[in-house]
Design a protein around this motif. Structure first.
Motif, PDB file in Angstrom:
ATOM      1  N   GLY A 147      22.438  12.615   7.156  1.00 18.41           N
ATOM      2  CA  GLY A 147      22.251  11.751   6.004  1.00 18.41           C
ATOM      3  C   GLY A 147      22.802  12.448   4.775  1.00 18.41           C
ATOM      4  O   GLY A 147      23.280  13.583   4.854  1.00 18.41           O
ATOM      5  N   VAL A 148      22.733  11.790   3.638  1.00 22.53           N
ATOM      6  CA  VAL A 148      23.207  12.404   2.396  1.00 22.53           C
ATOM      7  C   VAL A 148      22.341  13.620   2.076  1.00 22.53           C
ATOM      8  O   VAL A 148      21.116  13.540   2.042  1.00 22.53           O
ATOM      9  CB  VAL A 148      23.142  11.393   1.239  1.00 22.53           C
ATOM     10  N   GLY A 149      22.991  14.759   1.895  1.00 24.29           N
ATOM     11  CA  GLY A 149      22.263  15.985   1.597  1.00 24.29           C
ATOM     12  C   GLY A 149      21.600  16.616   2.797  1.00 24.29           C
ATOM     13  O   GLY A 149      20.876  17.608   2.665  1.00 24.29           O
ATOM     14  N   ARG A 150      21.859  16.099   3.993  1.00 27.58           N
ATOM     15  CA  ARG A 150      21.250  16.638   5.220  1.00 27.58           C
ATOM     16  C   ARG A 150      22.359  17.116   6.146  1.00 27.58           C
ATOM     17  O   ARG A 150      22.804  16.404   7.025  1.00 27.58           O
ATOM     18  CB  ARG A 150      20.380  15.573   5.886  1.00 27.58           C
ATOM     19  N   TYR A 151      22.815  18.338   5.871  1.00 25.83           N
ATOM     20  CA  TYR A 151      23.967  18.905   6.567  1.00 25.83           C
ATOM     21  C   TYR A 151      23.575  20.197   7.280  1.00 25.83           C
ATOM     22  O   TYR A 151      22.917  21.059   6.694  1.00 25.83           O
ATOM     23  CB  TYR A 151      25.099  19.204   5.574  1.00 25.83           C
ATOM     24  N   THR A 152      23.985  20.312   8.521  1.00 27.23           N
ATOM     25  CA  THR A 152      23.724  21.520   9.305  1.00 27.23           C
ATOM     26  C   THR A 152      25.052  22.114   9.751  1.00 27.23           C
ATOM     27  O   THR A 152      25.857  21.437  10.407  1.00 27.23           O
ATOM     28  CB  THR A 152      22.874  21.202  10.543  1.00 27.23           C
ATOM     29  N   LEU A 153      25.279  23.362   9.398  1.00 27.12           N
ATOM     30  CA  LEU A 153      26.522  24.029   9.785  1.00 27.12           C
ATOM     31  C   LEU A 153      26.472  24.366  11.273  1.00 27.12           C
ATOM     32  O   LEU A 153      25.576  25.053  11.740  1.00 27.12           O
ATOM     33  CB  LEU A 153      26.709  25.310   8.963  1.00 27.12           C
ATOM     34  N   LEU A 154      27.468  23.881  12.011  1.00 27.01           N
ATOM     35  CA  LEU A 154      27.563  24.151  13.447  1.00 27.01           C
ATOM     36  C   LEU A 154      28.529  25.290  13.752  1.00 27.01           C
ATOM     37  O   LEU A 154      28.328  26.041  14.710  1.00 27.01           O
ATOM     38  CB  LEU A 154      28.016  22.889  14.188  1.00 27.01           C
ATOM     39  N   GLY A 155      29.569  25.404  12.969  1.00 31.70           N
ATOM     40  CA  GLY A 155      30.573  26.443  13.177  1.00 31.70           C
ATOM     41  C   GLY A 155      31.565  26.440  12.038  1.00 31.70           C
ATOM     42  O   GLY A 155      31.737  25.434  11.347  1.00 31.70           O
ATOM     43  N   SER A 204      35.959  29.497  23.953  1.00 35.20           N
ATOM     44  CA  SER A 204      34.678  30.177  23.717  1.00 35.20           C
ATOM     45  C   SER A 204      33.568  29.140  23.604  1.00 35.20           C
ATOM     46  O   SER A 204      33.807  28.005  23.173  1.00 35.20           O
ATOM     47  CB  SER A 204      34.744  31.023  22.447  1.00 35.20           C
ATOM     48  N   PRO A 205      32.336  29.491  23.979  1.00 34.54           N
ATOM     49  CA  PRO A 205      31.247  28.510  23.979  1.00 34.54           C
ATOM     50  C   PRO A 205      30.694  28.193  22.591  1.00 34.54           C
ATOM     51  O   PRO A 205      29.926  27.239  22.441  1.00 34.54           O
ATOM     52  CB  PRO A 205      30.175  29.180  24.850  1.00 34.54           C
ATOM     53  N   ASP A 206      31.063  28.982  21.581  1.00 36.97           N
ATOM     54  CA  ASP A 206      30.564  28.720  20.224  1.00 36.97           C
ATOM     55  C   ASP A 206      31.472  27.711  19.526  1.00 36.97           C
ATOM     56  O   ASP A 206      32.481  27.265  20.076  1.00 36.97           O
ATOM     57  CB  ASP A 206      30.488  30.014  19.418  1.00 36.97           C
ATOM     58  N   LEU A 207      31.110  27.357  18.304  1.00 36.36           N
ATOM     59  CA  LEU A 207      31.853  26.343  17.553  1.00 36.36           C
ATOM     60  C   LEU A 207      32.593  26.938  16.353  1.00 36.36           C
ATOM     61  O   LEU A 207      32.950  26.215  15.413  1.00 36.36           O
ATOM     62  CB  LEU A 207      30.902  25.241  17.088  1.00 36.36           C
ATOM     63  N   ASP A 208      32.835  28.249  16.403  1.00 32.64           N
ATOM     64  CA  ASP A 208      33.572  28.900  15.328  1.00 32.64           C
ATOM     65  C   ASP A 208      35.075  28.838  15.582  1.00 32.64           C
ATOM     66  O   ASP A 208      35.527  28.616  16.714  1.00 32.64           O
ATOM     67  CB  ASP A 208      33.135  30.359  15.183  1.00 32.64           C
TER      68      ASP A 208
END
Length: 351
Positions: A147-155, A204-208
């Motif tokens: 949502g707006v202002g609801r951000y989660t960094l994955l990589g 690689s298994p990560d999202l970086d």
């Protein structure tokens, strides 16, 4: 509610008007590319001075195009960061001055949040939640957006961003500034299969992400092929240069598509939003659209005109934050600052 938005974080001056009910009302933009080409990149002092020259004429044009005056505006928004300090101060000062003169709230907006929400200006627009691939300038990130202002960094990138890989490779091949679009245009004439370039962290298994190794591989390959430019003596073979450009673009796109697909699988979401300047890349758009159809999902892009920095995304982000109750509509306090470095997590809504 009508928001007047200003963007001046780097080398584009953008002004736009957005309505929370009718969407984008007008959008004006001036690019400084021609001015900076002589120097091979953005000169901060020149960028700031040009923003000063352009911002008020663009504001008048945006108002005229929308058939409005400042009396119709309910709030003013501006990019507060990240970006070049002097350039940011131009937009912030003009926005705050107009807000003060008209008794309106002034809303500072994070540049990357503007990019992140800009695909919602398109039709059709994605619904929350979705995964966002943010590829803008020095940023390459995968975010979960609830949502707006609801951000989660994955990589995110561990070194060079995708845009930097485009620009640095273009410079290596003698393509000038801005490098990314020039490299993509040259790649259309090349054979990507001629060169086998690395796809860093693709499996690689990560999202970086990591693109510095790709840039180095291109440099080593170019030197080995004798693709050198000394002064005005261009010794580059045109077809070989085009083939190397195509191979570089393909490697970058492979990594972006692979990681974006992995993010969808790990989150269980089906929809992907692509935002930022690299989102205008034709190959990336085609590959993601095909890949997501296979995956049972869908890719959403901002309109091509809104992929680069622009005032529309800033005005729209402000309207969205107001609607979500996340913007402070203060008309009394006029002290302000800008943030050349600013983490997107700082503007996230507290749980």
């Amino acid at each position: 509610m009508i928001v007047l938005g200003f963007e001046s974080s780097c080398d584009e001056t953008g002004v736009a008007l957005v309505s929370d009910t009718d969407g984008l009302l007008s959008h004006t933009l001036y690019s400084q590319v021609a001015m900076h080409q002589e120097y091979g990149g953005v000169v901060p002092e020149l960028a700031s001075r040009d923003h000063v020259r352009r911002i008020l004429p663009l504001t008048n044009q945006a108002l005229a195009d929308a058939g409005l005056t400042l009396a119709n505006v309910d709030a003013v928004a501006y990019t507060a960061g990240p970006g070049l300090a002097g350039a940011l101060l131009v937009g912030a000062s003009v926005a705050q001055s107009i807000a003060w003169a008209k008794g309106l709230p002034a809303i500072p907006i994070h540049h990357l949040e503007g990019h992140l929400l800009s695909p919602l200006l398109a039709d059709p627009r994605p619904e929350f939640p979705f995964v966002a691939l943010l590829v803008s300038g020095g940023h390459t990130q995968l975010m979960r957006v609830d949502g707006v202002g609801r951000y989660t960094l994955l990589g995110e990138t561990l070194d060079d961003a995708a845009g930097e890989a485009f620009d640095k490779t273009a410079k290596l091949l003698g393509l000038g500034y801005p490098g990314g679009p020039a490299l993509s245009k040259l790649a259309e004439q090349g054979d990507a299969s001629r060169f086998d370039l690395p796809r860093p962290k693709l499996h690689s298994p990560d999202l970086d992400f990591s693109f510095s190794g790709l840039k180095t591989a291109v440099m080593v390959r170019a030197k080995g092929l004798g693709l050198v430019k000394v002064g005005e003596d261009d010794q580059m073979d045109p077809q070989t240069r085009a083939d190397l450009a195509a191979a570089t673009e393909a490697a970058i796109v492979d990594v972006l598509v692979g990681k974006a697909t992995l993010a969808l699988k790990q989150t269980g979401l089906k929809n992907l939003v692509i935002a930022g300047g690299v989102g205008a890349n034709r190959l990336l758009r085609e590959r993601l659209a095909v890949q997501l159809r296979r995956f049972g999902g869908r890719a959403y892009f901002p309109p091509l005109a809104l992929c680069t920095d622009n005032g529309a995304m800033i005005a729209f982000a402000a309207a969205m934050r107001v609607k979500a109750g996340l913007a402070e509509l203060n008309t009394e306090r006029r002290a302000f600052t800008v943030h050349p470095r600013w983490d997107l997590e700082d503007v996230c809504q507290a749980d």
